[in-house]
Design a protein around this motif. Structure first.
Motif, PDB file in Angstrom:
ATOM      1  N   ILE A  13      -8.681  -2.209  -2.247  1.00 32.87           N
ATOM      2  CA  ILE A  13      -7.350  -1.623  -2.356  1.00 32.87           C
ATOM      3  C   ILE A  13      -7.445  -0.120  -2.601  1.00 32.87           C
ATOM      4  CG2 ILE A  13      -5.274  -1.512  -3.818  1.00 32.87           C
ATOM      5  CD1 ILE A  13      -5.605  -4.584  -4.179  1.00 32.87           C
TER       6      ILE A  13
ATOM      7  N   LEU B 286       0.838  -1.198   0.000  1.00 35.23           N
ATOM      8  CA  LEU B 286       0.000   0.000   0.000  1.00 35.23           C
ATOM      9  C   LEU B 286       0.878   1.256   0.000  1.00 35.23           C
ATOM     10  CD1 LEU B 286      -2.863  -0.975   2.489  1.00 35.23           C
ATOM     11  CD2 LEU B 286      -3.031  -0.762   0.002  1.00 35.23           C
TER      12      LEU B 286
ATOM     13  N   ARG C 221      -8.237   1.566   0.599  1.00 36.67           N
ATOM     14  CA  ARG C 221      -7.090   1.599   1.521  1.00 36.67           C
ATOM     15  C   ARG C 221      -6.034   2.607   1.043  1.00 36.67           C
ATOM     16  NH1 ARG C 221      -6.398  -3.238   4.714  1.00 36.67           N
ATOM     17  NH2 ARG C 221      -8.503  -3.933   5.276  1.00 36.67           N
ATOM     18  N   LEU C 222      -5.831   2.689  -0.273  1.00 32.70           N
ATOM     19  CA  LEU C 222      -4.856   3.644  -0.792  1.00 32.70           C
ATOM     20  C   LEU C 222      -5.282   5.084  -0.509  1.00 32.70           C
ATOM     21  CD1 LEU C 222      -3.980   2.048  -4.267  1.00 32.70           C
ATOM     22  CD2 LEU C 222      -2.470   2.240  -2.284  1.00 32.70           C
TER      23      LEU C 222
END
Length: 321
Positions: free
Chosen positions: A315, A59, A318-319
């Motif tokens: 993802i 990440l 989360r990024l």
């Protein structure tokens, strides 16, 4: 006094046992020969402590990248897939089966390119290609991709196998392994009120037994790996199949049962008489005439693609956090 032997131990004497999971702790505990990873399992890994270092590292890498956000998300998904697979590769003596993007299932060139990329990414992490199986949906395009990859020394697991002609095309393409889906075949018939009276009448069991016998008769090297089991009875009915990929839940049940486990499948005599190979037209006709196989293949690809989109969405979230 004789020590009781579990059915799992007996099964390991007859078939190669593969764990149908990417659960790190389950694989450590159950010690299968091979294991698997896919978008669903990688998505689950995002919340498991054992993968925390890997997740944060990838990440952090993603947040440092410029350019198209979608491309960065896709790249992080690939890096996590291979990162999880590399960790699992250290737990098993055999291979990690790694799934090519389901949304490429009808694109031969793109499937070949992604498979090569995964193999290269594994190599960068110290995992050689002989520890990796590239999992591809067994569409006609996927089978042709596997033909190319096998010629390059990249072994493939052709998955979502529901039809005899489909299985035959995979073997003729030189696929290292096929995964016929026992439970999903049964599901289709049960949903239509056709519940088998006994395990020997289970359509998924019948199908895998027939594919196994046909491959052995023709001398194909392609490994038959029964997959998608709904019960230990289905597993036991295929004892002796080359490989069986089994969920941790069913592995635990087999390990707790010390009853007898007789061999059900064994190779017979080889008869390599010449037969016309499967071509695209014959493949398409066979699937069109088999509603179970065509529906389950299309549905399986759609489900795999949804799982991949869910992983990418998580993802991206989360990024951005």
């Amino acid at each position: 006094m004789t020590t009781p032997v579990s059915k799992l131990a007996q099964l390991r004497e007859l078939s190669v046992v593969v764990a149908d999971t990417g659960d790190y702790e389950a694989i450590k505990r159950l010690q299968p020969v091979d294991c698997t990873t896919n978008p669903t399992l990688v998505k689950k890994a995002l919340d498991l402590p054992v993968y925390a270092g890997l997740i944060e590292r990838e990440l952090a890498w993603g947040r440092q990248q410029a350019g198209d956000c979608g491309a960065v998300v896709d790249e992080v998904a690939d890096r996590l897939t291979v990162g999880v697979g590399a960790m699992l590769a250290g737990l098993v003596p055999g291979r990690v089966s790694t799934e090519v993007d389901a949304d490429l299932s009808h694109d031969t060139a793109a499937t070949v390119a992604k498979a090569r990329r995964f193999v290269a990414m594994y190599a960068e992490r110290g995992v050689p290609r002989d520890k990796v199986l590239i999992k591809i949906a067994a569409t006609w395009e996927g089978i042709q991709a596997a033909r190319q990859l096998q010629a390059e020394g990249i072994d493939c697991n052709l998955t979502l196998i529901f039809n005899p002609t489909q299985a035959l095309a995979c073997a003729e393409a030189g696929a290292f392994l096929i995964s016929p889906f026992v439970g999903r075949i049964l599901d289709w018939y049960v949903a239509r009120g056709q519940t088998p009276a006994s395990i020997d009448e289970d359509p998924g069991v019948i199908f895998v037994r027939a594919v196994y016998a046909g491959f052995k008769r023709r001398g194909f090297a392609t490994v038959v790996m029964g997959a998608s089991f709904r019960s230990t009875a289905q597993v036991e009915a295929l004892a002796g199949c080359d490989r069986l990929t089994i969920s941790p839940e069913l592995l635990e049940k087999l390990d707790a049962d010390c009853g007898p486990l007789p061999r059900k499948l064994a190779p017979g005599e080889v008869d390599k008489r010449e037969e016309a190979p499967v071509d695209a037209a014959r493949f398409a006709a066979a699937l069109a005439a088999d509603p179970m196989a065509s529906e389950k293949l299309a549905g399986g690809i759609a489900t795999f693609a949804q799982d991949l989109q869910a992983l990418r969405a998580l993802i991206a979230e989360r990024l951005a956090a």
